[in-house]
Design an enzyme around this catalytic site. Structure first.
Site: not given
Length: 243
Positions: A119-120, A230
Site C-alpha cells: 500500500c505504501c 514506508c
C-alpha cells in the site's frame, strides 16, 4: 542572529544558522532541488525557513488519498500562509489504488507487513519517484531522535534508490527545538499535534500516543519498531554516487 529569530535560545540560533547555510548551499550547488513536505512539525519548520529566507528549493507533498482531515486543513493553510512557495501535490495512480483495493481489500495493510508495504509503495513510493524525477537533490525533515530506524542517518547522503543526493537539515534538532521555532515564529502546524499525535501519516495508520511512549509509537502501531518505515527513507549509502 537578529530578528525574526531573536526570541530563540542561543543554542537553537546556532543550529538555525547551520540549517539555513545548508539549505542555501543545497539550492546553489544541487539545483534543481526539492523539499518533500509531509506537513509534520519538522516539515513546517523547513517550509517556513525556505519561504522566509527565499531559498531556491521547490516544495512538494504526497497526498495518499487517506490523510486525516486535519492534514488537509493544514495543506490549505500552508498555501495561504506561504504563497511565494506553493506546494505541488502528487497523487498515487488511480488504477494502482483500484487494483490493490479490489484485489486485497480497503484495509488490507492491517493483515501483514507485505500488504502494508504494498500500500505504501502505491500511495507513496511511486508518487515520490515522479516528484524526484529530474532532480539533483531532495530535502527531508527527518530527525535522528525520531526513530530507531533513523539513528544512523547523516545530514547528507547518497540516495541510491532514487539516484540523487538526500539532505536532512534538521537531523540534529530535538523535538523541543522544533516546537520552540514553531511557537516563536508562529508557524502553522497540524491540529492533531495538540491531540497527542507527534507523528502523523495516513489516518488508518496513525493513532495518538500515551505519555512516555516513543514519538513513532502511533505509526503502524501493530508492527515491530524495526519495520516502521514506508520505504520513502530506505537505507542510503555514502555521500557520493558509486563510480
Amino acid at each position: 542572529m537578529t530578528t525574526p529569530y531573536a526570541a530563540l535560545s542561543p543554542a537553537l540560533q546556532d543550529k538555525l544558522t547551520h540549517t539555513i547555510t545548508l539549505l542555501q548551499r543545497i539550492a546553489s550547488e544541487f539545483s534543481p532541488a526539492v523539499f518533500a513536505n509531509s506537513l509534520g512539525a519538522e516539515d513546517m519548520v523547513l517550509t517556513d525557513l525556505i519561504a522566509r529566507e527565499q531559498i531556491g528549493i521547490d516544495i512538494f507533498s504526497l497526498d495518499t488519498g487517506r490523510l486525516p482531515a486535519e492534514t488537509y486543513a493544514l495543506m490549505q493553510q500552508t498555501a495561504e500562509t506561504y504563497p511565494s512557495k506553493p506546494v505541488t501535490v502528487f497523487f498515487p495512480r488511480a488504477e494502482s489504488v483500484e487494483q490493490y483495493v479490489n484485489s486485497q481489500g480497503i484495509n488490507a495493510f492491517y493483515g501483514s507487513i507485505d500488504a502494508r508495504k504494498a500500500c505504501c509503495r502505491i500511495r507513496k513510493l511511486e508518487p515520490l519517484a515522479r516528484a524526484l524525477a529530474g532532480k539533483t537533490a531532495w530535502v527531508t525533515g527527518l530527525r535522528r531522535e525520531q526513530s530507531t530506524t533513523r539513528t544512523d542517518m547523516q545530514e547528507q547522503e547518497w540516495d541510491a534508490g532514487n539516484g540523487l543526493q538526500k539532505f536532512n537539515p534538521l537531523l540534529a534538532w530535538s523535538e523541543k527545538e522544533v516546537w520552540a521555532y514553531i511557537k516563536a515564529l508562529n508557524v502553522p502546524y497540524n491540529a492533531l499535534h495538540d491531540q497527542h499525535y507527534p507523528s502523523i501519516g495516513c489516518a488508518p495508520c496513525t493513532r495518538a500516543i500515551a505519555v512516555g511512549e516513543d514519538v513513532r509509537a502511533g505509526r503502524w502501531w501493530w508492527e515491530n519498531p524495526e519495520n516502521k518505515e514506508c520505504g520513502l527513507h530506505a537505507k542510503v549509502s555514502g555521500l557520493t554516487p558509486p563510480k
